[in-house]
Design a protein around this motif. Structure first.
Motif, short mmCIF file in Angstrom:
data_model
loop_
_atom_site.label_atom_id
_atom_site.label_comp_id
_atom_site.label_asym_id
_atom_site.label_seq_id
_atom_site.Cartn_x
_atom_site.Cartn_y
_atom_site.Cartn_z
N LEU A 46 0.84 -1.20 0.00
CA LEU A 46 0.00 0.00 0.00
C LEU A 46 0.87 1.25 0.00
O LEU A 46 1.96 1.24 0.57
N GLU A 50 -2.35 5.32 2.44
CA GLU A 50 -3.38 4.28 2.59
C GLU A 50 -3.06 3.36 3.77
O GLU A 50 -3.95 2.92 4.49
N TYR A 54 -5.27 2.55 7.05
CA TYR A 54 -5.52 1.16 7.42
C TYR A 54 -5.24 0.95 8.91
O TYR A 54 -6.04 0.36 9.64
#
Lengths: 202, 146
Positions: A46, A50, A54
């Motif tokens: 990622l 991001e 998360y």
């Protein structure tokens, strides 16, 4: 991860991390004198922003991270993450005290740092051994606070390979999480290493 | 800075055996580890078995050498990943200061390459964390003098 790696490469990664997670679980069970369950690793690549979202979804703003930089076949950082509540319980288990711990002071911080040192080194050793290259590791660091602030300290990692391994300490409701953060070049180096490993096996 | 964890210091004997004497009485152990938790575990496991053992703690290479010069230990438990000098880089100097001492690398760095280097240096190797079983096995090994 499919954008970056083939299914076969992904399988090789999972096996490497699985061996490392197994060693880490053994070390953790010896340290805490309790059975440890761990999930089979799950890998995903990622971008940093991001990855940050998360972890925020997963941990909220109350995260405890023990991190260790590594270099050699690949450069990056290994992170052991706990929610604040789990870190208190883990420190209590490691210090073998009956009294519930309500805050992380110097002693608890040192205990958690050593736990991180043992677990992260166990995971990292699986790389070095399988690739027959030594992985150099820095001293472990402890940090606590909002996940966004902590992850933004991992400078230079615009792309991250998250290897998610959940550890659960039986009877204590402690959940931990191991992640490896790599930069773009190291993700590529990692893929090359996995391919060399696959070639050897074929 | 180093810390004396056991009973009071006595003069070290002129000849220091590598093998653990029967009962381990008054043997001197030097624990070198930057982690307080790791040192606490080692001291606890040793003194539970040998209450009369003298245990000195050191937090890095410098304090370890000072401690070893002050009172050469019979047995050394040595961490590898420490601030400043790494454990394996300290072995030669420790052997100069405490030539008869057994040295056991106790480390979380369980890579084969580290284990092989420890063996090449003539050190025993224990994967962290230290447990009762691992200490018992080490003591049996030290007693046998192997």
């Amino acid at each position: 991860m499919s954008n970056f790696f083939t299914a076969e490469e992904s399988d090789a990664f999972t096996e490497i991390f699985n061996i490392g997670a197994g060693k880490a679980a053994l070390a953790m069970s010896e340290l805490l004198d309790a059975p440890i369950a761990f999930t089979v690793p799950f890998c995903v690549v990622l971008p940093l922003d991001e990855a940050t979202s998360y972890f925020q979804r997963r941990f909220g703003t109350d995260i405890c991270i023990i991190s260790q930089d590594f270099s050699g076949p690949f450069d990056g950082a290994a992170l052991l993450m706990f929610h604040h509540e789990s870190s208190l319980k883990l420190a209590q288990a490691a210090l073998r005290t009956e009294e519930a711990i309500e805050a992380i002071t110097e002693m608890e911080r040192e205990a958690l740092t050593e736990i991180g040192n043992i677990i992260l080194n166990a995971c990292l050793s699986s790389f070095g051994d399988l690739l027959e290259r030594e992985v150099a590791t820095s001293l472990p660091r402890y940090a606590a606070g909002p996940s966004s602030a902590i992850l933004h300290n991992t400078r230079g990692f615009d792309l991250v390979l998250i290897v998610k391994v959940d550890f659960n300490v039986e009877g204590r409701d402690i959940e931990g999480y191991v992640t490896f953060v790599l930069n773009v070049d190291s993700v590529a180096a990692f893929r090359d290493a996995a391919n060399r490993l696959l070639e050897k096996l074929h | 800075m180093y810390l004396l964890a056991g009973s009071s210091l006595q003069q070290p004997s002129a000849v220091r055996p590598t093998a653990l004497r029967e009962g381990g009485l008054s043997e001197m152990f030097l624990i070198i580890d930057d982690s307080r938790l790791a040192r606490m575990m080692a001291v606890g496991l040793i003194t539970e078995r040998y209450p009369d053992a003298r245990v000195v703690e050191a937090i890095d290479a410098e304090s370890a050498l000072t401690a070893a010069r002050d009172a050469p230990p019979d047995h050394i438990l040595l961490d590898h990943n420490m601030p400043g000098t790494a454990g394996l880089d300290l072995v030669d100097t420790l052997r100069d200061v405490a030539p008869g001492a057994s040295i056991t690398l106790v480390t979380a760095n369980i890579q084969s390459s580290i284990r092989e280097r420890a063996e090449a240096f003539g050190c025993r190797f224990i994967a962290k964390p230290l447990t009762a079983e691992k200490v018992d096995a080490l003591f049996a090994d030290l007693k046998a003098g192997t």
